[in-house]
Enzyme design. Structure first.
Site, PDB file in Angstrom:
ATOM      1  N   ARG A 231       0.849  -1.193   0.000  1.00 36.69           N
ATOM      2  CA  ARG A 231       0.000   0.000   0.000  1.00 36.69           C
ATOM      3  C   ARG A 231       0.882   1.239   0.000  1.00 36.69           C
ATOM      4  NH1 ARG A 231      -3.567  -2.191  -1.818  1.00 36.69           N
ATOM      5  NH2 ARG A 231      -5.529  -2.878  -0.939  1.00 36.69           N
ATOM      6  N   GLU A 260      -1.928   7.984  -5.083  1.00 33.99           N
ATOM      7  CA  GLU A 260      -2.604   7.436  -6.249  1.00 33.99           C
ATOM      8  C   GLU A 260      -4.110   7.716  -6.152  1.00 33.99           C
ATOM      9  OE1 GLU A 260      -1.268   3.324  -5.568  1.00 33.99           O
ATOM     10  OE2 GLU A 260      -3.369   2.782  -5.207  1.00 33.99           O
ATOM     11  N   HIS A 278      -0.537   0.389  -9.696  1.00 33.66           N
ATOM     12  CA  HIS A 278      -1.340  -0.504  -8.841  1.00 33.66           C
ATOM     13  C   HIS A 278      -1.912  -1.692  -9.640  1.00 33.66           C
ATOM     14  CE1 HIS A 278      -3.596  -0.442  -4.797  1.00 33.66           C
ATOM     15  NE2 HIS A 278      -3.434  -1.677  -5.212  1.00 33.66           N
TER      16      HIS A 278
HETATM   17  P1  NAD Z   1      -2.251 -10.348   5.445  1.00 35.40           P
HETATM   18  O1  NAD Z   1      -3.233  -9.739   6.356  1.00 35.40           O
HETATM   19  O2  NAD Z   1      -2.432 -11.778   5.036  1.00 35.40           O
HETATM   20  O3  NAD Z   1      -0.771 -10.207   6.040  1.00 35.40           O
HETATM   21  C1  NAD Z   1      -0.281  -9.031   6.606  1.00 35.40           C
HETATM   22  C2  NAD Z   1       0.839  -9.418   7.574  1.00 35.40           C
HETATM   23  O4  NAD Z   1       1.430  -8.201   8.068  1.00 35.40           O
HETATM   24  C3  NAD Z   1       0.335 -10.176   8.801  1.00 35.40           C
HETATM   25  O5  NAD Z   1       1.041 -11.402   8.950  1.00 35.40           O
HETATM   26  C4  NAD Z   1       0.607  -9.240   9.975  1.00 35.40           C
HETATM   27  O6  NAD Z   1       0.967  -9.948  11.163  1.00 35.40           O
HETATM   28  C5  NAD Z   1       1.771  -8.422   9.440  1.00 35.40           C
HETATM   29  N1  NAD Z   1       1.945  -7.136  10.114  1.00 35.40           N
HETATM   30  C6  NAD Z   1       0.999  -6.272  10.573  1.00 35.40           C
HETATM   31  N2  NAD Z   1       1.579  -5.200  11.149  1.00 35.40           N
HETATM   32  C7  NAD Z   1       2.925  -5.393  11.061  1.00 35.40           C
HETATM   33  C8  NAD Z   1       4.060  -4.644  11.467  1.00 35.40           C
HETATM   34  N3  NAD Z   1       3.924  -3.484  12.093  1.00 35.40           N
HETATM   35  N4  NAD Z   1       5.288  -5.139  11.218  1.00 35.40           N
HETATM   36  C9  NAD Z   1       5.464  -6.317  10.577  1.00 35.40           C
HETATM   37  N5  NAD Z   1       4.410  -7.098  10.178  1.00 35.40           N
HETATM   38  C10 NAD Z   1       3.164  -6.633  10.404  1.00 35.40           C
HETATM   39  O7  NAD Z   1      -2.219  -9.388   4.140  1.00 35.40           O
HETATM   40  P2  NAD Z   1      -1.868  -9.797   2.636  1.00 35.40           P
HETATM   41  O8  NAD Z   1      -3.096 -10.306   1.962  1.00 35.40           O
HETATM   42  O9  NAD Z   1      -0.621 -10.588   2.606  1.00 35.40           O
HETATM   43  O10 NAD Z   1      -1.608  -8.336   2.018  1.00 35.40           O
HETATM   44  C11 NAD Z   1      -0.378  -7.656   2.243  1.00 35.40           C
HETATM   45  C12 NAD Z   1      -0.443  -6.255   1.634  1.00 35.40           C
HETATM   46  O11 NAD Z   1      -0.594  -6.338   0.214  1.00 35.40           O
HETATM   47  C13 NAD Z   1      -1.630  -5.419   2.121  1.00 35.40           C
HETATM   48  O12 NAD Z   1      -1.230  -4.093   2.324  1.00 35.40           O
HETATM   49  C14 NAD Z   1      -2.604  -5.478   0.938  1.00 35.40           C
HETATM   50  O13 NAD Z   1      -3.487  -4.397   0.937  1.00 35.40           O
HETATM   51  C15 NAD Z   1      -1.620  -5.456  -0.202  1.00 35.40           C
HETATM   52  N6  NAD Z   1      -2.150  -5.894  -1.494  1.00 35.40           N
HETATM   53  C16 NAD Z   1      -1.768  -5.167  -2.589  1.00 35.40           C
HETATM   54  C17 NAD Z   1      -2.208  -5.545  -3.844  1.00 35.40           C
HETATM   55  C18 NAD Z   1      -1.804  -4.741  -5.053  1.00 35.40           C
HETATM   56  O14 NAD Z   1      -2.583  -4.644  -5.974  1.00 35.40           O
HETATM   57  N7  NAD Z   1      -0.614  -4.181  -5.084  1.00 35.40           N
HETATM   58  C19 NAD Z   1      -3.050  -6.665  -3.989  1.00 35.40           C
HETATM   59  C20 NAD Z   1      -3.396  -7.397  -2.851  1.00 35.40           C
HETATM   60  C21 NAD Z   1      -2.938  -6.994  -1.602  1.00 35.40           C
END
Ligand code: NAD
Length: 526
Positions: A231, A260, A278
């Protein structure tokens, strides 16, 4: 049954619903008025992120039983209103995980071999191979911040490239790291100092905004390359720009920008960046998965089956829900407290129910607590349906016991949260007309309504501490609504709990932490 689809979903989803003999209307150009005047005909509504599913719509939606959100977030859907009316809300949080992981890797490879610039070069009919010498990934250390769904997929895939993968995720137990063959970093600073590539995969939360910032770039290896496919804003763009122009960071690959969809970031002007608009979830497969998943979920929910990605709690009848609401509110808010104080992996939670709590079905209490516990650290909405699975996947064990006699309250629930290095304990109760209260934290007796913006402070038990805090908050125009001061029978410091009328900014929190006699301070948001 009649289903209305107001935003674009993959044809496969529509075809699935039609094959189940559903009466599907697809109309992507309905005005709000047209939607409101026709919604009463439909049993289900499928939307993406634009259609506002709110009180105004519910007031007209007399037949609505299911709302399907094609995608992850549910910001455009008012969940409380849906739950009150017994409307099930479903979404598709997993459908784009593979696409996002693969895009992260595509970015990493493009950056390390300068592919976008080389592509532009040759297409302008030039041939100077000396400009684009790249680096290999093999043998390099990849530091992953956030080892959730996408972080894990990136980790395992990059191991097959011969990378040494290390990760920082304080909310994940050590055994998951061991199983994945990923080295656990106890501190973010350790990861920064060891990585040749850094990739962020956390949700965007108060804690993760700017988690990579100007101070982080003082700790990294010179020549590190960074990736943000999570993000915009998780990596501070101004600090990244400085680090790139000073040669501290050799390259950055970015799919998400702070502002964005407006392409105004200074990072766009640098040769050392690879940037996409994105595109992480933008594959045919992800869109097909989203369309199909939402269609299947909506169909199953209409048939009354248990749905894996239901976002609200419609399995209780409205009457039951009304009755359980104060208990669930208390438990959910108690859950929210923990990770705002401790950033570690929970291993075991022990619930002890007393008095009135012992006569109830306690399953929803556990779910409500887990929902609150993980809501602040996960990207996917934590729901009453997936809460238990999330806890199981994180290796959390749950124990429950009932005690029929109570000491101070007619009814209460005591919760012990065990992690590797500590045990945190709190007790909650329902007062009067079932108003949620926290009555004890780590053996400190307190009496606090967990609500809005709060401050928790550990301080020396010496004169003037209340005045110090009151003055400081007053100087910063922050009004105190309630204040609790508690002394423990066994522990030396005192505990102050305050509710305040507005959020306490980070700089004010730092000022509090720097006052003489203050040992620790936390802001808590309910
Ligand atoms: P998820 O919820 O499965 O995993 C997130 C992880 O981050 C968790 O394991 C959590 O414990 C950890 N976390 C939270 N706070 C933390 C911190 N301060 N320090 C270290 N770790 C921490 O999420 P996901 O589905 O793997 O998604 C990850 C990211 O990717 C999100 O921001 C999501 O919005 C983004 N995403 C982006 C796209 C894109 O189009 N670029 C698509 C899908 C998801």
């Amino acid at each position: 049954m009649k289903i209305l689809v107001t935003e674009n979903i993959a044809q496969e989803g529509i075809a699935f619903l039609k094959a189940q003999n559903m009466d599907v209307t697809v109309n992507y150009s309905l005005t709000r008025e047209e939607l409101l005047s026709s919604i009463s005909e439909y049993d289900a509504l499928i939307v993406r992120s634009v259609t506002k599913v709110n009180e105004e719509l519910y007031a007209h939606a007399t037949n609505l039983k299911v709302v399907g959100r094609a995608g992850n977030g549910v910001d455009n859907i008012e969940l409380a209103g849906a739950t009150e009316r017994g409307i099930i809300v479903v979404n598709t949080p997993d459908a784009n995980t593979v696409s996002a992981a693969e895009h992260t890797i595509a970015l990493m490879l493009s950056m390390s071999r300068n592919i976008p610039r080389a592509n532009q070069h040759i297409k302008s009919k030039q041939w100077d191979r000396t400009l684009f010498r790249g680096v290999e990934l093999k043998g390099k250390t990849l530091g992953i911040i956030g080892l959730g769904r996408i972080g894990t997929m990136v980790a395992t895939r990059m191991q097959s490239f011969g990378m040494d993968v290390i990760a920082y995720d304080p909310y994940i137990r050590s055994d998951k790291f061991e199983k994945l063959g990923v080295e656990k970093m106890e501190q973010l600073s350790d990861l920064l100092g060891k990585s040749d590539f850094i990739s962020v995969h956390t949700p965007k939360t108060k804690e993760t905004i700017g988690i990579i910032n100007a101070d982080s770039f003082k700790l990294v290896k010179k020549g590190v390359r960074v990736v943000n496919c999570a993000r915009g804003g998780i990596i501070d763009e101004a600090a990244l720009y400085d680090a790139l122009t000073q040669g501290i960071v050799a390259g950055a690959a970015i799919d998400v920008l702070k502002d964005e969809p407006h392409p105004i970031s200074p990072l766009l002007d640098l040769e050392s960046t690879v940037i996409t608009p994105h595109l992480g979830a933008d594959t045919f497969e992800a869109q097909k998965n989203v369309g199909e998943s939402v269609a299947i979920e909506v169909f199953e929910a209409l048939k009354g089956k248990l749905v894996a990605n239901a976002v609200n709690l419609p399995t209780l009848s409205q009457q039951e829900l009304e009755h359980m609401k104060p208990y669930l509110t208390l438990l959910e808010r108690m859950g929210k407290i923990y990770h705002q104080i401790h950033h570690d992996a929970v291993e075991r939670i022990v619930f002890t129910y007393k008095g009135d709590f012992t006569h109830r079905n306690t399953d929803p209490f556990v779910l409500a607590f887990i929902k609150g516990l993980y809501e602040t650290v996960l990207d996917t909405p934590v729901t009453y349906v997936n809460a238990k699975l999330i806890a199981e996947n994180r290796g959390v064990t749950i124990a429950e016991s009932r005690v029929s006699t109570t000491e101070d309250f007619n009814n209460s629930v005591k919760i012990e949260i065990h992690s590797k290095n500590q045990t945190f304990e709190m007790e909650g109760a329902l007062f009067g007309k079932k108003e949620p209260r926290i009555v004890s934290i780590n053996s400190y007796p307190v009496d606090m309504t967990p609500k809005g913006n709060m401050l928790m402070i550990e301080n020396n038990d010496s004169p003037g501490m209340i005045g110090t805090i009151g003055l400081l908050l007053g100087q910063n125009n922050i009004n105190i609504s309630t204040m609790n001061v508690s002394l423990s029978k066994t522990l030396k410091p005192a505990l102050m709990l305050l509710t305040v009328d507005c959020p306490v900014p980070d700089d004010v929190l730092s000022q509090i932490q720097n006052q003489k006699g203050i040992l620790k301070a936390w802001t808590l948001k309910m």
